[in-house]
Every structure is written in structure tokens, then in C-alpha cells.
Write an enzyme that holds these catalytic residues in place. Structure first.
Site, PDB file in Angstrom:
ATOM      1  N   PHE A  54      52.235  37.489  37.278  1.00 33.06           N
ATOM      2  CA  PHE A  54      51.228  36.770  38.056  1.00 33.06           C
ATOM      3  C   PHE A  54      50.569  35.636  37.276  1.00 33.06           C
ATOM      4  CE2 PHE A  54      49.247  40.660  36.308  1.00 33.06           C
ATOM      5  CZ  PHE A  54      48.188  40.117  35.576  1.00 33.06           C
ATOM      6  N   ARG A  63      32.903  43.293  42.258  1.00 28.26           N
ATOM      7  CA  ARG A  63      34.229  43.049  42.834  1.00 28.26           C
ATOM      8  C   ARG A  63      34.365  43.719  44.201  1.00 28.26           C
ATOM      9  NH1 ARG A  63      37.671  43.387  37.176  1.00 28.26           N
ATOM     10  NH2 ARG A  63      37.876  41.142  36.860  1.00 28.26           N
ATOM     11  N   HIS A  93      35.117  37.635  36.043  1.00 30.10           N
ATOM     12  CA  HIS A  93      35.861  37.991  34.824  1.00 30.10           C
ATOM     13  C   HIS A  93      34.874  38.540  33.801  1.00 30.10           C
ATOM     14  CE1 HIS A  93      38.300  37.706  31.181  1.00 30.10           C
ATOM     15  NE2 HIS A  93      37.210  37.213  30.615  1.00 30.10           N
ATOM     16  N   THR A 136      39.581  46.018  38.592  1.00 28.53           N
ATOM     17  CA  THR A 136      40.256  44.729  38.813  1.00 28.53           C
ATOM     18  C   THR A 136      40.557  44.515  40.298  1.00 28.53           C
ATOM     19  OG1 THR A 136      41.289  44.992  36.634  1.00 28.53           O
ATOM     20  CG2 THR A 136      42.245  43.341  38.110  1.00 28.53           C
ATOM     21  N   ASN A 169      39.259  38.088  42.659  1.00 26.18           N
ATOM     22  CA  ASN A 169      38.336  39.215  42.480  1.00 26.18           C
ATOM     23  C   ASN A 169      36.972  38.804  41.916  1.00 26.18           C
ATOM     24  OD1 ASN A 169      39.177  38.648  39.925  1.00 26.18           O
ATOM     25  ND2 ASN A 169      40.022  40.666  39.483  1.00 26.18           N
ATOM     26  N   ARG A 222      31.479  45.123  32.370  1.00 27.38           N
ATOM     27  CA  ARG A 222      32.707  45.624  33.011  1.00 27.38           C
ATOM     28  C   ARG A 222      32.353  46.632  34.104  1.00 27.38           C
ATOM     29  NH1 ARG A 222      37.710  43.287  31.944  1.00 27.38           N
ATOM     30  NH2 ARG A 222      38.601  45.293  32.565  1.00 27.38           N
ATOM     31  N   LYS A 259      34.344  33.387  39.274  1.00 23.46           N
ATOM     32  CA  LYS A 259      35.625  32.712  39.498  1.00 23.46           C
ATOM     33  C   LYS A 259      35.558  31.761  40.700  1.00 23.46           C
ATOM     34  CE  LYS A 259      38.510  36.344  37.410  1.00 23.46           C
ATOM     35  NZ  LYS A 259      39.713  37.195  37.605  1.00 23.46           N
TER      36      LYS A 259
END
Ligand code: GDP
Length: 137
Positions: A57, A102, A115, A91, A112, A85, A9
Site C-alpha cells: 500500500f 480513528r 498518525h 489502524t 484513518n 496511540r 491527515k
């Protein structure tokens, strides 16, 4: 073999952590099938996160995701969706296990760092949203 869709990100790219995260991806045994640096438009971020359109959000998330370049990735490994994951962690970085991306690179529940698709159907949609068939060989 399974494929999943991943993003480094804008928070992590802007902080010059993309290389460190890619290194962790390779060390964990994922094959990078496709990769592209792309600064998403607001509309592209909204289309990608359309399932979250009703969340409070959503506006902040799509602002963030269009705030700077992302690294878009197609990753391949046995059980890639679950394994990616797991490598990302929860998250919220504050709740993520030690050794997850993360935990190590995220700053907040929104910023974070990464993705990852959460199921085979979302992986198929997300891979197709950003990559053409010719890129996914
Ligand atoms: P993920 O599958 O772990 O990425 O989590 P979700 O699908 O629930 O949320 C998508 C993205 O929205 C997250 O990765 C965060 O960047 C952001 N996000 C999730 N929950 C919140 C929240 O409560 N507040 C804010 N500001 N952003 C959130």
C-alpha cells in the site's frame, strides 16, 4: 514528560475536522509544542514513510498523504507516545475502540484521520523530520 509526533491527515483536514481533533487533543491533556499546516510533496511523504516502502500500500499511502494539507504536531505529556496511540485507536477504524479518534473520524484502514509515532526512536526521527530545534521549545 515525553514528546511524540502526530499528524492530522489530509482526509480529516479536507473534511474540516482538524479543529474537532485538536480540541480532543487538548481535552486529553496534551500540550501542543509545535504545529504547522503543510501540504506534503510526494517525495516528503515517501521519506516520512520510508520504513513502509516495501508494503503493497506504499504508493497509495504516499498519494493520499500528499493529496492535501496535513496538520503536523509535536505533542507533550507524561507517557505521550503510548497515550497518543491509545487516543488514536487501532489502524483500522472498523476495529478501533469507541471513543478513539480513528473510530470517530476515520473512514478506512488507509483514510484513518491521524498518525502517531509508535516508539521513542520513531518519535525522535519523525519530530526531527518535520520540525527544527528552535520550534521544539
Ligand atoms: P499506524 O502506525 O497505526 O499508522 O499503522 P502502520 O504504520 O501499519 O501503517 C501506516 C499507515 O498506512 C496507516 O496509518 C494507514 O494510513 C496505512 N495503512 C496501513 N495498513 C494499510 C493497509 O492494509 N492498506 C492500506 N491501503 N493502507 C494501510
Amino acid at each position: 514528560m515525553e514528546r511524540t509526533f502526530a499528524i492530522i491527515k489530509p482526509d480529516a483536514v479536507t473534511a474540516a475536522r482538524a479543529g474537532a481533533i485538536l480540541s480532543r487533543i487538548e481535552q486529553a491533556g496534551f500540550r501542543v509544542v509545535a504545529m504547522r499546516l503543510q501540504h506534503l510533496t510526494r517525495a516528503q511523504a515517501e521519506g516520512f514513510y520510508a520504513v513502509h516502502a516495501a508494503r503493497p500500500f506504499f504508493s497509495s499511502l504516499t498519494d493520499f498523504m500528499s493529496s492535501g494539507p496535513c496538520v503536523l504536531l509535536a505533542l507533550e505529556a507524561p507517557d505521550a507516545i503510548k497515550r497518543w496511540r491509545a487516543l488514536m485507536g487501532a489502524t483500522d477504524p472498523a476495529k478501533a475502540d469507541a471513543g478513539t479518534l480513528r473510530k470517530d473520524f476515520g473512514q478506512s484502514i488507509e483514510f484513518n484521520a491521524t498518525h502517531g509515532s509508535d516508539a521513542p526512536e520513531t518519535a525522535a526521527f519523525e519530530l526531527g523530520y518535520f520540525f527544527r530545534g528552535l520550534e521544539l521549545r
